[in-house]
Design a protein around this motif. Structure first.
Motif, PDB file in Angstrom:
ATOM      1  N   LEU A  91      -2.936  -3.779  13.049  1.00 11.76           N
ATOM      2  CA  LEU A  91      -2.899  -2.555  13.844  1.00 11.76           C
ATOM      3  C   LEU A  91      -1.577  -1.820  13.649  1.00 11.76           C
ATOM      4  CD1 LEU A  91      -4.079  -0.633  15.935  1.00 11.76           C
ATOM      5  CD2 LEU A  91      -3.209  -2.146  17.730  1.00 11.76           C
ATOM      6  N   VAL A  92      -0.467  -2.535  13.729  1.00  8.01           N
ATOM      7  CA  VAL A  92       0.839  -1.896  13.538  1.00  8.01           C
ATOM      8  C   VAL A  92       0.942  -1.316  12.137  1.00  8.01           C
ATOM      9  CG1 VAL A  92       3.334  -2.322  13.397  1.00  8.01           C
ATOM     10  CG2 VAL A  92       2.006  -3.308  15.275  1.00  8.01           C
ATOM     11  N   GLN A  93       0.448  -2.039  11.159  1.00  6.39           N
ATOM     12  CA  GLN A  93       0.459  -1.522   9.788  1.00  6.39           C
ATOM     13  C   GLN A  93      -0.352  -0.241   9.678  1.00  6.39           C
ATOM     14  OE1 GLN A  93      -1.009  -5.085   7.859  1.00  6.39           O
ATOM     15  NE2 GLN A  93       1.048  -5.744   7.244  1.00  6.39           N
ATOM     16  N   GLY A  94      -1.476  -0.178  10.383  1.00  8.15           N
ATOM     17  CA  GLY A  94      -2.291   1.026  10.373  1.00  8.15           C
ATOM     18  C   GLY A  94      -1.639   2.194  11.082  1.00  8.15           C
ATOM     19  N   LEU A  95      -1.009   1.917  12.230  1.00  7.70           N
ATOM     20  CA  LEU A  95      -0.365   2.976  12.998  1.00  7.70           C
ATOM     21  C   LEU A  95       0.781   3.615  12.224  1.00  7.70           C
ATOM     22  CD1 LEU A  95      -0.108   1.394  16.587  1.00  7.70           C
ATOM     23  CD2 LEU A  95      -1.955   2.752  15.619  1.00  7.70           C
ATOM     24  N   LEU A  96       1.483   2.810  11.437  1.00  5.08           N
ATOM     25  CA  LEU A  96       2.686   3.291  10.750  1.00  5.08           C
ATOM     26  C   LEU A  96       2.450   3.561   9.268  1.00  5.08           C
ATOM     27  CD1 LEU A  96       5.304   0.873  12.393  1.00  5.08           C
ATOM     28  CD2 LEU A  96       4.642   3.175  13.122  1.00  5.08           C
ATOM     29  N   LYS A  97       1.182   3.615   8.873  1.00  3.12           N
ATOM     30  CA  LYS A  97       0.833   3.730   7.455  1.00  3.12           C
ATOM     31  C   LYS A  97       1.458   4.954   6.795  1.00  3.12           C
ATOM     32  CE  LYS A  97      -3.186   3.774   4.370  1.00  3.12           C
ATOM     33  NZ  LYS A  97      -4.685   3.710   4.304  1.00  3.12           N
ATOM     34  N   HIS A  98       1.505   6.074   7.506  1.00  2.00           N
ATOM     35  CA  HIS A  98       1.968   7.318   6.909  1.00  2.00           C
ATOM     36  C   HIS A  98       3.368   7.734   7.377  1.00  2.00           C
ATOM     37  CE1 HIS A  98      -2.028   7.823   5.251  1.00  2.00           C
ATOM     38  NE2 HIS A  98      -2.571   7.707   6.458  1.00  2.00           N
ATOM     39  N   THR A  99       4.092   6.819   8.007  1.00  2.00           N
ATOM     40  CA  THR A  99       5.418   7.176   8.526  1.00  2.00           C
ATOM     41  C   THR A  99       6.541   6.919   7.535  1.00  2.00           C
ATOM     42  OG1 THR A  99       5.760   4.981   9.489  1.00  2.00           O
ATOM     43  CG2 THR A  99       4.665   6.636  10.883  1.00  2.00           C
TER      44      THR A  99
END
Length: 608
Positions: free
Chosen positions: A179-187
């Protein structure tokens, strides 16, 4: 994309995100706290006020050993609430502080502020109070799996997406990693995952307790899931075994729970068993050898439901804390009834299931557009309820559960009726940590609001007196202050014990006052008086719990009919420590004011 809304973070250099994940008793917070102690500027953000307070104290006293420093021989502090406080490669929390490691640190929670220095480089806070706009070197966000909490998850989402730090440590369960990897994928943030194994083994007992508490032993923790069952279990254990039981459950003030935990952890106290709710699963490190589930089902307010595997793991994992029973000793988990044992074994054997969604709160602009689309005379609660029907979410997100918010706004609308409260005030009040399903708590808030509307100034003593809670408190304190216990009759003690629920409610309403005093300081100006009443209430509750064991008071003596607000079977509060946004321990507070704005534009969908 919610991440894009945190422009100050997105325009800053990409962050280094270090995830520390593992099961309970794996020491996953160890390196994160040491990195914080070594930082020039940093903060700790966690789920519980007690944890925030402990880290605040430890940092100021030089009891957290900074990363990269060899302190020499250090004696660990077994009383610490911090997981991994007594690691084999050097304790993160030392029993005796070292002035060389002392760091000025301020405390910031929903109902408490302690500033040791105006420009203190470190802060310790509940996650809702995390300093989103302050540039930091190191930030530690604890219990990252709380992203999935339907009532508090927005605070963790704000922290993960919005804290501006060179290095952010996220501590929690393995299930949160995707989930964290998905949330920050484009940051553009770098994500490093450090995985930890449990420091001591956890085994499922070969047999259950066969329905009897007669074989409960020293070091056992028996878990029950209702207040009446907790006291019933305590009575039964003390009757059958002669062992005295400490108590931990969500309705108790956090300070009292902590003291009860200390009784259990102290081998000389005479309290050799602890009986508690799932409140033991977070924020309390206990010297538990064996966890006994009285049931693997609990009520959701409407019916009995099976505990989820993550919850079973969180509770069972409290057995066998590293360093407390010898480094080689593990923990044991079992059940009271034979039929529950296979369910326990299966839950503990399951691999962590990834968390699919982070819960977020509707932002100010979204409320503005929803409000503009509704009829002019639409109620505030209608606006709050409408947001879930028009929200279009990014696949990684779900909007926070609005059930408690709607309940809160409807109650406030009923109390204030056609008053002069502004929309901003309504947004603020619906976030107050009120136990909305308890009629007595709502009556107390009613007194607060009537004074606020009529006089502006809210007299806390007068308010709690008008609902009868001050009288209850004074009667118990009179008995507690009697030096000659022979003068206190058993009948009086039983009456005092029957007032325990009212005392717990009083404590919660005083926490509401303190919470409001930081947001409406002119009106809720009696901060010191509320603090004194709160401390007195904690003392009264402590004395009452002692009498339950000393006088052999049974569960029948504790059974009183408590008023529940009509038609309210929803979770206990806006938010658990184990019971809604604020119900879980009441250490957990929300500080998102969600101020509305007005617009003439129409909207059919709100995009987050």
């Amino acid at each position: 994309m919610p991440a894009a809304g945190f422009t100050h973070t997105r325009i800053a250099p990409p962050r280094k995100i270090i995830m520390h994940v593992g099961p309970t008793n794996s020491g996953k917070t160890h390196h994160a706290l040491r990195a914080l102690a070594a930082a020039k500027r940093g903060c700790y953000a966690g789920p519980l006020r007690l944890l925030a307070h402990e880290i605040f104290m430890r940092l100021n006293n030089g009891q957290i050993v900074p990363l990269g420093v060899d302190p020499g021989p250090v004696k660990p502090d077994p009383s610490s609430l911090i997981e991994g406080a007594d690691m084999a490669d050097g304790p993160v929390v030392s029993k005796d502080g070292d002035k060389r490691f002392a760091r000025p640190c301020n405390l910031i929670t929903g109902e408490e502020r302690i500033a040791v220095a105006e420009d203190a480089p470190l802060s310790s806070c509940t996650v809702e109070m995390a300093p989103i706009l302050t540039p930091l070197d190191v930030a530690v966000v604890d219990e990252i799996q709380m992203l999935a909490d339907p009532e508090r998850g927005g605070a963790w989402a704000n922290a993960v997406l919005g804290i501006t730090a060179h290095e952010m440590h996220l501590c929690g369960e393995e299930a949160a990693v995707p989930l964290v990897q998905g949330l920050l994928k484009h940051t553009g943030d770098e994500i490093i995952v450090n995985r930890y194994e449990r420091l001591t083994p956890l085994q499922v007992a070969k047999t259950s307790m066969n329905g009897s508490l007669q074989n409960v032993e020293k070091g056992d923790c028996v878990v029950a899931f209702s207040r009446s069952n907790i006291f019933k279990t305590k009575n039964e254990i003390e009757r059958l075994t002669g062992l005295k039981c400490a108590l931990v459950y969500g309705g108790l003030p956090a300070e009292v729970r902590n003291e009860q935990a200390k009784l259990f952890n102290d081998p000389k106290s005479g309290y050799d068993v602890i009986v508690g709710s799932d409140a033991i699963g977070m924020g309390l490190n206990l010297k538990i050898k064996r966890v006994i589930f009285s049931s693997v089902h609990k009520s959701d307010g409407k019916r009995e439901v099976l505990l989820g595997a993550p919850q079973i793991k969180q509770i069972a994992g409290r057995a066998g804390r590293y360093g407390l029973h010898g480094t080689g000793d593990g923990g044991v988990a079992t059940t009271l009834h034979p039929g529950d044992l296979p369910i326990l074994a299966k839950a503990l054997a399951l691999s962590p299931e990834p968390i699919r969604f982070a819960h977020i709160r509707a932002n100010e602009d979204s409320y503005k557009r929803v409000q503009s689309a509704l009829p002019y005379l639409a109620t505030f609660s209608t606006m709050v309820e409408a947001i879930k029907y028009v929200a279009k979410m990014d696949p990684w997100y779900r909007i926070e559960d609005a059930a408690q918010t709607v309940l809160a706004t409807r109650e406030i609308e009923t109390i204030v009726k056609k008053s002069s409260l502004s929309r901003d005030e309504m947004f603020l009040l619906q976030d107050a940590p009120v136990v909305w399903r308890h009629e007595l708590a709502v009556k107390t808030l009613t007194q607060y609001l009537r004074m606020y509307q009529k006089d502006i100034y809210v007299d806390v003593r007068k308010a709690v007196e008008q609902v009868g809670l001050l009288d209850k408190l004074n009667k118990v304190l009179r008995l507690a202050d009697e030096k000659d216990e022979k003068k206190v009759e058993l009948a009086e003690v039983k009456i005092a014990v029957m007032a325990l629920w009212e005392l717990e409610t009083l404590h919660k309403t005083l926490c509401v006052y303190l919470w409001l005093s930081f947001r409406l300081p002119i009106a809720f100006h009696d901060y010191d008086a509320a603090l004194v009443l709160k401390a007195s209430t904690e003392r009264a509750i402590w004395w009452t719990l002692q009498q339950v064991s000393r006088q052999g008071i049974t569960v029948a003596d504790l059974t009183v009919k408590h008023n529940r607000h009509p038609s309210k079977s929803a979770p206990q509060s806006r938010g658990r420590s184990k019971e809604g946004k604020f119900g879980r321990d009441r250490d957990q507070t929300s500080d998102d004011h969600r101020l509305p704005f007005h617009s003439k534009s129409k909207v059919s969908r709100v995009v987050f």
